[in-house]
Motif scaffolding. Structure first.
Motif, mmCIF file in Angstrom:
data_model
loop_
_atom_site.group_PDB
_atom_site.id
_atom_site.type_symbol
_atom_site.label_atom_id
_atom_site.label_comp_id
_atom_site.label_asym_id
_atom_site.label_seq_id
_atom_site.Cartn_x
_atom_site.Cartn_y
_atom_site.Cartn_z
ATOM 1 N N GLY A 31 33.585 99.167 5.578
ATOM 2 C CA GLY A 31 33.117 98.153 4.963
ATOM 3 C C GLY A 31 34.313 97.280 3.833
ATOM 4 O O GLY A 31 35.397 97.101 4.116
ATOM 5 N N THR A 37 43.516 97.691 3.958
ATOM 6 C CA THR A 37 44.566 97.180 3.777
ATOM 7 C C THR A 37 45.386 97.826 3.380
ATOM 8 O O THR A 37 46.847 97.284 3.989
ATOM 9 C CB THR A 37 44.264 95.577 3.526
ATOM 10 N N ILE A 38 44.877 98.785 2.030
ATOM 11 C CA ILE A 38 46.035 99.233 1.478
ATOM 12 C C ILE A 38 46.461 100.658 2.451
ATOM 13 O O ILE A 38 48.532 100.808 2.799
ATOM 14 C CB ILE A 38 45.424 100.145 0.559
ATOM 15 N N GLU A 61 43.689 87.553 6.922
ATOM 16 C CA GLU A 61 42.799 87.629 6.011
ATOM 17 C C GLU A 61 42.935 87.022 4.694
ATOM 18 O O GLU A 61 42.838 86.685 3.866
ATOM 19 C CB GLU A 61 42.209 89.092 5.720
ATOM 20 N N ARG A 73 52.300 97.146 -6.836
ATOM 21 C CA ARG A 73 51.008 97.628 -7.840
ATOM 22 C C ARG A 73 51.621 98.965 -6.865
ATOM 23 O O ARG A 73 51.106 100.010 -8.079
ATOM 24 C CB ARG A 73 49.496 97.523 -7.845
ATOM 25 N N PHE A 74 51.552 99.348 -5.877
ATOM 26 C CA PHE A 74 51.719 100.726 -5.859
ATOM 27 C C PHE A 74 53.727 100.752 -5.738
ATOM 28 O O PHE A 74 53.755 102.366 -5.027
ATOM 29 C CB PHE A 74 51.560 101.127 -4.123
ATOM 30 N N ARG A 206 35.144 107.419 -2.294
ATOM 31 C CA ARG A 206 35.583 107.325 -1.386
ATOM 32 C C ARG A 206 35.460 108.556 0.028
ATOM 33 O O ARG A 206 36.405 109.485 -0.529
ATOM 34 C CB ARG A 206 36.964 106.486 -1.251
ATOM 35 N N ILE A 227 42.220 106.519 -4.311
ATOM 36 C CA ILE A 227 43.213 104.981 -3.902
ATOM 37 C C ILE A 227 43.616 105.287 -6.115
ATOM 38 O O ILE A 227 43.546 104.629 -6.486
ATOM 39 C CB ILE A 227 43.118 103.978 -3.994
HETATM 40 N N1 LIG Z 1 46.063 99.495 -7.324
HETATM 41 C C1 LIG Z 1 45.700 99.615 -7.184
HETATM 42 N N2 LIG Z 1 44.989 100.764 -7.542
HETATM 43 C C2 LIG Z 1 43.634 101.669 -7.377
HETATM 44 N N3 LIG Z 1 42.748 101.279 -6.506
HETATM 45 C C3 LIG Z 1 43.053 99.978 -6.364
HETATM 46 C C4 LIG Z 1 44.813 99.439 -6.607
HETATM 47 N N4 LIG Z 1 44.591 98.305 -6.030
HETATM 48 C C5 LIG Z 1 43.387 97.301 -5.305
HETATM 49 N N5 LIG Z 1 42.262 99.161 -5.174
HETATM 50 C C6 LIG Z 1 41.155 99.887 -5.137
HETATM 51 O O1 LIG Z 1 40.727 99.079 -3.357
HETATM 52 C C7 LIG Z 1 40.023 97.998 -3.419
HETATM 53 C C8 LIG Z 1 40.819 97.307 -1.701
HETATM 54 O O2 LIG Z 1 40.867 97.715 -0.850
HETATM 55 P P1 LIG Z 1 41.796 97.070 0.175
HETATM 56 O O3 LIG Z 1 42.217 95.545 -0.056
HETATM 57 O O4 LIG Z 1 42.258 97.377 1.217
HETATM 58 O O5 LIG Z 1 40.173 97.468 1.190
HETATM 59 P P2 LIG Z 1 39.835 96.190 2.456
HETATM 60 O O6 LIG Z 1 39.125 97.408 2.769
HETATM 61 O O7 LIG Z 1 41.371 96.006 3.203
HETATM 62 O O8 LIG Z 1 38.537 94.879 2.014
HETATM 63 P P3 LIG Z 1 38.302 93.496 2.329
HETATM 64 O O9 LIG Z 1 36.844 93.653 3.179
HETATM 65 O O10 LIG Z 1 38.497 93.022 1.041
HETATM 66 O O11 LIG Z 1 39.880 93.856 3.675
HETATM 67 C C9 LIG Z 1 40.018 97.311 -4.195
HETATM 68 O O12 LIG Z 1 37.865 97.562 -4.288
HETATM 69 C C10 LIG Z 1 40.202 98.799 -5.400
HETATM 70 O O13 LIG Z 1 38.816 98.955 -5.551
#
Ligand SMILES: Nc1ncnc2c1ncn2[C@@H]1O[C@H](COP(=O)(O)OP(=O)(O)OP(=O)(O)O)[C@@H](O)[C@H]1O
Ligand SMILES: [Mg+2]
Length: 241
Positions: A31, A37-38, A61, A73-74, A206, A227
């Motif tokens: 979801g 993405t991370i 996206e 940031r990482f 998570r 994360i």
């Molecule tokens: N530097 C960070 N440290 C800790 N948590 C982080 C950091 N950056 C982002 N996050 C967490 O990661 C989440 C977003 O991760 P990501 O963008 O990978 O999700 P996604 O599944 O790709 O979401 P989307 O549906 O928006 O594409 C954020 O909601 C936040 O909680």
């Protein structure tokens, strides 16, 4: 055993018999905000940093410049590897604005699957990529009405990635139960990894589990992950974070 590809995500390789089958295609499903993405960025960045495997990130996206900023940031300096021709970000976001991302070296003019396939193939050769990420399938904007066409497009995309021989991730979003947006992506990929945010007592955690991974005997457990400042870490040994 055949060659395995290390994911660069702490904890993941040990629940996958040492890594992913080389040249496989995996769907990363979850979801919004679950970390897709991370997860994919870490796979590419660590692929270069630790395993000397170049990579391509097709971002459909979020703009390439936003992606770079978030990943910094990482401590993951995408720009540095782009300058060294180890990483290519193909920006397909501006096509929605009907223009090319002028600031980007690699961008898409339209979201046509054929054009995308040609571009991935070309850039793969140009930088000698071994890992590819497509984020995300639903952003390709394939028409929902025509299921046959949709299945064909996603199938062609994943088959091309297998043909090129790269190890690839494609993301898709889930709404409620199921593993994908269209209900077909999981059938055309060789593996499915599911990311979730679930309620546990009075908080949310998570979690990650492997739903399918061909050529692999994987653990059937659902693991917590976090994360952290340096990226995603999966807790496979019952640790509490
Ligand atoms: N530097 C960070 N440290 C800790 N948590 C982080 C950091 N950056 C982002 N996050 C967490 O990661 C989440 C977003 O991760 P990501 O963008 O990978 O999700 P996604 O599944 O790709 O979401 P989307 O549906 O928006 O594409 C954020 O909601 C936040 O909680
Ligand atoms: Mg995302």
């Amino acid at each position: 055993m055949e060659e395995r590809v290390k994911t660069g995500i702490p904890g993941l390789d040990e629940i996958l018999e040492g890594g992913l089958p080389k040249g496989t295609n995996v769907l990363i499903s979850g979801g919004t905000g679950t970390g897709k993405t991370i997860f994919c960025s870490q796979f590419l960045y660590k692929g270069i940093e630790d395993y000397n495997q170049n990579g391509i990130f097709v971002t459909l996206e979020e703009r390439a410049e936003d992606l770079r900023k978030e990943m910094l940031r990482f401590g993951w300096d995408f720009k540095k590897y782009e300058n060294e021709n180890k990483l290519a970000i193909i920006d397909g976001t501006s096509t929605k604005l009907r223009k090319r991302a002028v600031k980007e070296k690699y961008s898409l003019v339209g979201l046509d699957i054929d054009a995308l396939i040609i571009e991935i193939n070309r850039v793969c050769r140009e930088i000698n990529a071994e890992r590819v990420v497509i984020d995300s399938i639903p952003s390709l904007g394939i028409k929902l009405e025509n299921e046959k066409e949709l299945r064909r497009s996603v199938y062609r995309l994943s088959t091309l990635l297998l043909e090129i021989g790269v190890t690839s991730f494609m993301t898709t979003e889930t709404l409620g139960d199921g593993f994908s947006r269209y209900g077909i992506e999981e059938f055309v990929s060789r593996g499915v990894i599911k990311l979730d945010i679930i309620e546990k007592g009075d908080k949310f955690v998570r979690t990650i589990y492997i739903r399918k991974m061909r050529e692999t005997r994987f653990s059937m457990e659902r693991y917590p992950f976090d994360i952290e400042h340096d990226g995603i870490r999966i807790y496979t040994r019952g640790e509490v974070f």
